[in-house]
Design a protein around this motif. Structure first.
Motif, PDB file in Angstrom:
ATOM      1  N   ASN A  12       0.833  -1.200   0.000  1.00  0.00           N
ATOM      2  CA  ASN A  12       0.000   0.000   0.000  1.00  0.00           C
ATOM      3  C   ASN A  12       0.872   1.256   0.000  1.00  0.00           C
ATOM      4  OD1 ASN A  12      -2.809   0.930   0.154  1.00  0.00           O
ATOM      5  ND2 ASN A  12      -2.226   1.720   2.160  1.00  0.00           N
ATOM      6  N   GLU A  13       1.919   1.275   0.819  1.00  0.00           N
ATOM      7  CA  GLU A  13       2.823   2.427   0.876  1.00  0.00           C
ATOM      8  C   GLU A  13       3.541   2.623  -0.459  1.00  0.00           C
ATOM      9  OE1 GLU A  13       5.270   1.466   4.246  1.00  0.00           O
ATOM     10  OE2 GLU A  13       3.762   2.147   5.682  1.00  0.00           O
ATOM     11  N   ALA A  14       3.945   1.530  -1.088  1.00  0.00           N
ATOM     12  CA  ALA A  14       4.609   1.629  -2.387  1.00  0.00           C
ATOM     13  C   ALA A  14       3.654   2.202  -3.434  1.00  0.00           C
ATOM     14  CB  ALA A  14       5.126   0.253  -2.828  1.00  0.00           C
ATOM     15  N   TYR A  15       2.375   1.875  -3.313  1.00  0.00           N
ATOM     16  CA  TYR A  15       1.382   2.413  -4.244  1.00  0.00           C
ATOM     17  C   TYR A  15       1.330   3.939  -4.169  1.00  0.00           C
ATOM     18  CZ  TYR A  15      -3.010   4.043  -6.054  1.00  0.00           C
ATOM     19  OH  TYR A  15      -3.950   4.761  -6.721  1.00  0.00           O
ATOM     20  N   TRP A  16       1.356   4.497  -2.956  1.00  0.00           N
ATOM     21  CA  TRP A  16       1.281   5.963  -2.838  1.00  0.00           C
ATOM     22  C   TRP A  16       2.439   6.620  -3.581  1.00  0.00           C
ATOM     23  CZ3 TRP A  16      -3.373   6.247  -2.076  1.00  0.00           C
ATOM     24  CH2 TRP A  16      -4.039   5.566  -1.078  1.00  0.00           C
ATOM     25  N   GLY A  17       3.632   6.053  -3.464  1.00  0.00           N
ATOM     26  CA  GLY A  17       4.778   6.594  -4.201  1.00  0.00           C
ATOM     27  C   GLY A  17       4.580   6.497  -5.704  1.00  0.00           C
ATOM     28  N   ALA A  18       4.026   5.383  -6.156  1.00  0.00           N
ATOM     29  CA  ALA A  18       3.759   5.206  -7.592  1.00  0.00           C
ATOM     30  C   ALA A  18       2.711   6.196  -8.071  1.00  0.00           C
ATOM     31  CB  ALA A  18       3.311   3.773  -7.874  1.00  0.00           C
ATOM     32  N   ALA A  19       1.662   6.391  -7.289  1.00  0.00           N
ATOM     33  CA  ALA A  19       0.614   7.344  -7.666  1.00  0.00           C
ATOM     34  C   ALA A  19       1.182   8.758  -7.768  1.00  0.00           C
ATOM     35  CB  ALA A  19      -0.532   7.294  -6.667  1.00  0.00           C
ATOM     36  N   ASP A  20       2.073   9.115  -6.853  1.00  0.00           N
ATOM     37  CA  ASP A  20       2.666  10.450  -6.847  1.00  0.00           C
ATOM     38  C   ASP A  20       3.666  10.661  -7.980  1.00  0.00           C
ATOM     39  OD1 ASP A  20       1.224  11.019  -4.558  1.00  0.00           O
ATOM     40  OD2 ASP A  20       2.913  10.740  -3.188  1.00  0.00           O
ATOM     41  N   SER A  21       4.188   9.592  -8.524  1.00  0.00           N
ATOM     42  CA  SER A  21       5.288   9.682  -9.492  1.00  0.00           C
ATOM     43  C   SER A  21       4.889  10.269 -10.846  1.00  0.00           C
ATOM     44  CB  SER A  21       5.894   8.297  -9.725  1.00  0.00           C
ATOM     45  OG  SER A  21       5.021   7.489 -10.514  1.00  0.00           O
ATOM     46  N   THR A 102      -8.778   5.442   2.628  1.00  0.00           N
ATOM     47  CA  THR A 102      -8.834   4.447   1.559  1.00  0.00           C
ATOM     48  C   THR A 102      -8.973   3.046   2.135  1.00  0.00           C
ATOM     49  OG1 THR A 102      -6.439   4.109   1.459  1.00  0.00           O
ATOM     50  CG2 THR A 102      -7.370   5.845   0.060  1.00  0.00           C
ATOM     51  N   ILE A 103      -9.602   2.194   1.370  1.00  0.00           N
ATOM     52  CA  ILE A 103      -9.661   0.764   1.679  1.00  0.00           C
ATOM     53  C   ILE A 103      -9.102   0.037   0.463  1.00  0.00           C
ATOM     54  CG2 ILE A 103     -11.108  -1.226   2.223  1.00  0.00           C
ATOM     55  CD1 ILE A 103     -13.156   0.774   3.396  1.00  0.00           C
ATOM     56  N   ALA A 104      -7.961  -0.610   0.653  1.00  0.00           N
ATOM     57  CA  ALA A 104      -7.334  -1.389  -0.415  1.00  0.00           C
ATOM     58  C   ALA A 104      -7.562  -2.863  -0.122  1.00  0.00           C
ATOM     59  CB  ALA A 104      -5.839  -1.085  -0.482  1.00  0.00           C
ATOM     60  N   ARG A 105      -8.288  -3.524  -0.993  1.00  0.00           N
ATOM     61  CA  ARG A 105      -8.511  -4.974  -0.849  1.00  0.00           C
ATOM     62  C   ARG A 105      -7.439  -5.702  -1.649  1.00  0.00           C
ATOM     63  NH1 ARG A 105     -13.157  -5.835   1.836  1.00  0.00           N
ATOM     64  NH2 ARG A 105     -14.635  -4.126   1.874  1.00  0.00           N
ATOM     65  N   ILE A 106      -6.686  -6.543  -0.931  1.00  0.00           N
ATOM     66  CA  ILE A 106      -5.532  -7.235  -1.508  1.00  0.00           C
ATOM     67  C   ILE A 106      -5.611  -8.710  -1.093  1.00  0.00           C
ATOM     68  CG2 ILE A 106      -3.009  -7.314  -1.646  1.00  0.00           C
ATOM     69  CD1 ILE A 106      -3.115  -4.399  -0.363  1.00  0.00           C
ATOM     70  N   ASP A 107      -5.595  -9.597  -2.060  1.00  0.00           N
ATOM     71  CA  ASP A 107      -5.584 -11.026  -1.746  1.00  0.00           C
ATOM     72  C   ASP A 107      -4.227 -11.436  -1.178  1.00  0.00           C
ATOM     73  OD1 ASP A 107      -8.183 -11.453  -2.586  1.00  0.00           O
ATOM     74  OD2 ASP A 107      -7.591 -12.047  -4.614  1.00  0.00           O
ATOM     75  N   ASP A 108      -4.238 -12.430  -0.280  1.00  0.00           N
ATOM     76  CA  ASP A 108      -2.986 -12.956   0.252  1.00  0.00           C
ATOM     77  C   ASP A 108      -2.069 -13.392  -0.880  1.00  0.00           C
ATOM     78  OD1 ASP A 108      -3.871 -12.518   2.807  1.00  0.00           O
ATOM     79  OD2 ASP A 108      -4.236 -14.636   3.288  1.00  0.00           O
ATOM     80  N   GLY A 109      -0.803 -13.004  -0.775  1.00  0.00           N
ATOM     81  CA  GLY A 109       0.191 -13.408  -1.754  1.00  0.00           C
ATOM     82  C   GLY A 109       0.175 -12.621  -3.052  1.00  0.00           C
ATOM     83  N   LYS A 110      -0.793 -11.748  -3.254  1.00  0.00           N
ATOM     84  CA  LYS A 110      -0.893 -10.972  -4.492  1.00  0.00           C
ATOM     85  C   LYS A 110      -0.182  -9.628  -4.337  1.00  0.00           C
ATOM     86  CE  LYS A 110      -3.713 -13.751  -6.717  1.00  0.00           C
ATOM     87  NZ  LYS A 110      -3.511 -14.302  -8.028  1.00  0.00           N
ATOM     88  N   SER A 111       0.259  -9.069  -5.455  1.00  0.00           N
ATOM     89  CA  SER A 111       0.919  -7.761  -5.429  1.00  0.00           C
ATOM     90  C   SER A 111       0.102  -6.716  -6.188  1.00  0.00           C
ATOM     91  CB  SER A 111       2.325  -7.869  -6.017  1.00  0.00           C
ATOM     92  OG  SER A 111       2.261  -8.328  -7.343  1.00  0.00           O
ATOM     93  N   THR A 112      -1.203  -6.980  -6.323  1.00  0.00           N
ATOM     94  CA  THR A 112      -2.115  -6.030  -6.964  1.00  0.00           C
ATOM     95  C   THR A 112      -3.360  -5.866  -6.101  1.00  0.00           C
ATOM     96  OG1 THR A 112      -3.101  -7.823  -8.253  1.00  0.00           O
ATOM     97  CG2 THR A 112      -1.362  -6.543  -9.326  1.00  0.00           C
ATOM     98  N   PHE A 113      -4.031  -4.741  -6.287  1.00  0.00           N
ATOM     99  CA  PHE A 113      -5.278  -4.482  -5.576  1.00  0.00           C
ATOM    100  C   PHE A 113      -6.438  -5.152  -6.304  1.00  0.00           C
ATOM    101  CE2 PHE A 113      -3.277  -0.143  -4.576  1.00  0.00           C
ATOM    102  CZ  PHE A 113      -2.708  -0.601  -3.407  1.00  0.00           C
ATOM    103  N   ASN A 114      -7.349  -5.750  -5.537  1.00  0.00           N
ATOM    104  CA  ASN A 114      -8.635  -6.177  -6.108  1.00  0.00           C
ATOM    105  C   ASN A 114      -9.473  -4.939  -6.339  1.00  0.00           C
ATOM    106  OD1 ASN A 114      -8.073  -8.868  -5.968  1.00  0.00           O
ATOM    107  ND2 ASN A 114      -9.080  -9.166  -4.011  1.00  0.00           N
TER     108      ASN A 114
END
Length: 137
Positions: A12-21, A102-114
């Protein structure tokens, strides 16, 4: 906190950096082909290509943005985050800062948001963008 809960918070934290980039490819890497993103009461945006297009269009009027997480809490389904986001609209020196959850739904073991659900009042940002378009019209 379990390894999986900690992993989801880091993702989730890495996503914020990507969104800001402003990097469309980096941003879209966090979404599966069937992911959904919802902003407040707007209809959901569905699919990786739709999300990539939205992000590209958003950055046509936004110079940059900065996500500032305050608290993140991991749950078995994903991560809930309280944050502020600063937005700089092109050709306007004033910053718009909004409180967001925000609510990020993430499956176990996955590296993407549902799904990524973003709860906020977008009125101040929409007003600023409207003023921007009125200036160039």
């Amino acid at each position: 906190m379990s390894y999986e809960e900690e992993r989801k918070i880091k993702l989730n934290e890495a996503y914020w950096g990507a969104a800001d980039s402003g990097d469309f490819e980096r941003f879209s890497a966090f979404f599966a082909e069937d992911s959904k993103m919802t902003f407040a009461n707007d209809p959901p945006l569905s699919g990786k290509e739709v999300l990539r297009k939205f992000y590209a269009e958003f950055f046509q009027v936004i110079e940059k943005m900065k996500h500032k997480p305050i608290h993140s809490h991991s749950f078995p389904f994903g991560v809930v985050t309280e944050l502020t986001v600063q937005y700089w609209v092109k050709n306007d020196p004033e910053v718009v800062e909004l409180p967001i959850v925000t609510i990020a739904r993430i499956d176990d073991g996955k590296s993407t948001f549902n799904t990524l659900s973003i709860y906020y009042d977008p009125s101040p940002l929409k007003d600023k963008i409207h003023k921007y378009f009125c200036k160039i019209a």
